[in-house]
Design a protein around this motif. Structure first.
Motif, short mmCIF file in Angstrom:
data_model
loop_
_atom_site.label_atom_id
_atom_site.label_comp_id
_atom_site.label_asym_id
_atom_site.label_seq_id
_atom_site.Cartn_x
_atom_site.Cartn_y
_atom_site.Cartn_z
N PHE A 191 -13.33 -14.43 19.87
CA PHE A 191 -13.25 -12.98 19.74
C PHE A 191 -14.21 -12.44 18.68
CE2 PHE A 191 -10.88 -9.12 18.12
CZ PHE A 191 -11.31 -8.29 19.14
N LEU A 192 -14.22 -13.04 17.49
CA LEU A 192 -15.04 -12.51 16.41
C LEU A 192 -16.54 -12.74 16.62
CD1 LEU A 192 -12.90 -13.37 13.26
CD2 LEU A 192 -12.99 -11.23 14.55
N HIS A 193 -16.90 -13.82 17.28
CA HIS A 193 -18.31 -14.14 17.44
C HIS A 193 -18.89 -13.76 18.80
CE1 HIS A 193 -18.30 -16.16 13.61
NE2 HIS A 193 -17.29 -16.92 14.00
N GLU A 194 -18.01 -13.66 19.81
CA GLU A 194 -18.50 -13.38 21.16
C GLU A 194 -17.82 -12.19 21.82
OE1 GLU A 194 -17.88 -17.08 23.21
OE2 GLU A 194 -18.99 -18.21 21.70
N GLY A 195 -16.72 -11.70 21.24
CA GLY A 195 -16.02 -10.57 21.82
C GLY A 195 -15.22 -10.90 23.06
N VAL A 196 -14.86 -12.17 23.25
CA VAL A 196 -14.14 -12.58 24.45
C VAL A 196 -12.81 -13.25 24.09
CG1 VAL A 196 -16.26 -12.84 25.81
CG2 VAL A 196 -15.33 -14.83 24.61
N SER A 197 -11.92 -13.34 25.09
CA SER A 197 -10.63 -13.99 24.88
C SER A 197 -10.58 -15.38 25.51
CB SER A 197 -9.51 -13.12 25.46
OG SER A 197 -9.70 -12.95 26.85
N LYS A 198 -11.61 -15.74 26.22
CA LYS A 198 -11.66 -17.08 26.83
C LYS A 198 -12.08 -18.08 25.77
CE LYS A 198 -12.51 -15.45 31.40
NZ LYS A 198 -12.72 -15.87 32.73
N ILE A 199 -11.34 -19.18 25.69
CA ILE A 199 -11.64 -20.18 24.67
C ILE A 199 -12.01 -21.53 25.27
CG2 ILE A 199 -10.18 -19.04 22.97
CD1 ILE A 199 -8.12 -21.33 23.43
N GLU A 200 -12.17 -21.58 26.59
CA GLU A 200 -12.37 -22.87 27.25
C GLU A 200 -13.61 -23.61 26.76
OE1 GLU A 200 -14.00 -20.44 31.13
OE2 GLU A 200 -12.20 -21.65 31.27
N GLU A 201 -14.59 -22.92 26.20
CA GLU A 201 -15.80 -23.58 25.71
C GLU A 201 -15.76 -23.84 24.21
OE1 GLU A 201 -19.32 -21.60 27.07
OE2 GLU A 201 -18.57 -21.49 29.13
N GLN A 202 -14.69 -23.48 23.55
CA GLN A 202 -14.56 -23.69 22.11
C GLN A 202 -14.16 -25.14 21.83
OE1 GLN A 202 -15.23 -21.57 19.57
NE2 GLN A 202 -15.95 -20.09 21.08
N LYS A 203 -14.89 -25.78 20.94
CA LYS A 203 -14.60 -27.18 20.61
C LYS A 203 -13.24 -27.35 19.96
CE LYS A 203 -19.42 -28.37 20.05
NZ LYS A 203 -20.50 -28.67 19.13
N ALA A 204 -12.78 -26.34 19.24
CA ALA A 204 -11.51 -26.45 18.51
C ALA A 204 -10.29 -26.37 19.42
CB ALA A 204 -11.43 -25.33 17.47
N ARG A 205 -10.45 -25.81 20.61
CA ARG A 205 -9.28 -25.55 21.46
C ARG A 205 -8.53 -26.83 21.78
NH1 ARG A 205 -8.34 -26.07 26.74
NH2 ARG A 205 -9.90 -27.11 27.96
N LYS A 206 -7.23 -26.65 22.01
CA LYS A 206 -6.36 -27.81 22.26
C LYS A 206 -5.80 -27.79 23.68
CE LYS A 206 -2.67 -30.37 20.02
NZ LYS A 206 -1.77 -30.39 18.86
N ALA A 207 -5.24 -26.67 24.11
CA ALA A 207 -4.56 -26.64 25.41
C ALA A 207 -4.89 -25.41 26.25
CB ALA A 207 -3.05 -26.73 25.20
N LEU A 208 -4.99 -24.28 25.61
CA LEU A 208 -5.19 -23.03 26.35
C LEU A 208 -6.65 -22.83 26.75
CD1 LEU A 208 -2.94 -20.67 24.20
CD2 LEU A 208 -2.38 -21.71 26.40
N GLU A 209 -6.86 -21.91 27.70
CA GLU A 209 -8.21 -21.55 28.10
C GLU A 209 -8.48 -20.06 27.92
OE1 GLU A 209 -8.78 -22.90 32.12
OE2 GLU A 209 -8.69 -25.02 31.52
N LYS B 1 9.86 -30.13 23.34
CA LYS B 1 9.09 -29.27 22.43
C LYS B 1 7.82 -28.80 23.13
CE LYS B 1 6.74 -29.54 17.97
NZ LYS B 1 6.48 -30.40 16.81
N HIS B 2 7.59 -27.48 23.08
CA HIS B 2 6.39 -26.90 23.68
C HIS B 2 5.76 -25.95 22.66
CE1 HIS B 2 3.63 -25.48 26.75
NE2 HIS B 2 3.88 -24.25 26.34
N ILE B 3 4.48 -26.15 22.40
CA ILE B 3 3.75 -25.27 21.50
C ILE B 3 2.96 -24.29 22.36
CG2 ILE B 3 2.01 -25.12 19.68
CD1 ILE B 3 2.79 -28.04 18.93
N PHE B 4 3.40 -23.04 22.36
CA PHE B 4 2.72 -22.02 23.15
C PHE B 4 1.37 -21.67 22.54
CE2 PHE B 4 7.06 -21.49 24.52
CZ PHE B 4 6.94 -21.20 25.87
N LEU B 5 1.33 -21.57 21.23
CA LEU B 5 0.08 -21.25 20.54
C LEU B 5 -0.13 -22.25 19.41
CD1 LEU B 5 -2.39 -19.45 20.05
CD2 LEU B 5 -0.92 -17.97 18.63
N SER B 6 -1.03 -23.18 19.64
CA SER B 6 -1.33 -24.17 18.61
C SER B 6 -2.30 -23.57 17.58
CB SER B 6 -1.98 -25.42 19.23
OG SER B 6 -3.29 -25.11 19.69
N ALA B 7 -2.34 -24.18 16.42
CA ALA B 7 -3.28 -23.75 15.38
C ALA B 7 -4.71 -23.84 15.89
CB ALA B 7 -3.09 -24.62 14.14
N GLU B 8 -5.01 -24.89 16.64
CA GLU B 8 -6.36 -25.08 17.17
C GLU B 8 -6.73 -23.99 18.16
OE1 GLU B 8 -4.77 -29.05 15.82
OE2 GLU B 8 -3.97 -27.42 17.06
#
Length: 170
Positions: free
Chosen positions: A83-101, A67-74
């Motif tokens: 995107f909504l607060h910073e206008g960027v697609s990078k999530i590496e600094e988001q506390k909620a992130r799970k796997a992606l950057e 099982k592989h989750i490509f896009l987790s809820a987190e």
């Protein structure tokens, strides 16, 4: 809710990719708020995304059929915040992130479907497919709660843009 999902689809028709994406990333939080208004944005959004979006991005892959989750809820919530607060697609600094950057959105090519491709910690999504999937999930969710009088009463409080040609009144 249909006025919001119609707005996403209308934006896609005129190739307003950013408008469609902004609306699509906002709707899970709105749906979550309608269900559980006392819950904080992060918790209600992730709960909603886990039920309505994450299954679409979960596959069994490889020889071992793992099982592989490509896009987790987190990660989807982290994208919303970035995107909504910073206008960027990078999530590496988001506390909620799970796997992606990072996310890489692409526009559609005639006759092609290029969606949900992962390279390392980056996920490529075709913007129209992603936005339509969110809109479809919101429509399906709205149908699933149509008999819930409490949620339906809360929906009545959602913003309406009134047609000024029929007179301006408050």
């Amino acid at each position: 809710m249909q006025r919001f999902t119609n707005s996403i689809r209308g934006s896609l028709k005129v190739r307003n990719w950013y408008g469609a994406l902004m609306a699509a990333l906002t709707l899970p939080d709105i749906c979550g708020k309608l269900e559980t208004p006392d819950e904080y944005s992060k918790a209600r959004s992730i709960r909603w995304l886990k039920q309505w979006i994450e299954p679409m991005y979960t596959r069994h892959i490889g020889a071992d059929n793992r099982k592989h989750i490509f896009l987790s809820a987190e990660d989807c919530y982290a994208l919303r915040c970035s995107f909504l607060h910073e206008g960027v697609s990078k999530i590496e600094e988001q506390k909620a992130r799970k796997a992606l950057e990072n996310f890489h959105f692409i526009t559609p090519l005639p006759g092609m479907h290029i969606h949900c491709n992962q390279s390392g910690n980056s996920l490529q999504l075709q913007v129209d497919v992603f936005c339509n999937q969110i809109a479809d999930a919101v429509d399906e969710w709205a149908q699933s709660v149509h008999c819930n009088d409490v949620i339906m009463d809360r929906m009545k409080g959602l913003i309406v843009i009134h047609n000024s040609s029929s007179g301006i009144s408050f």
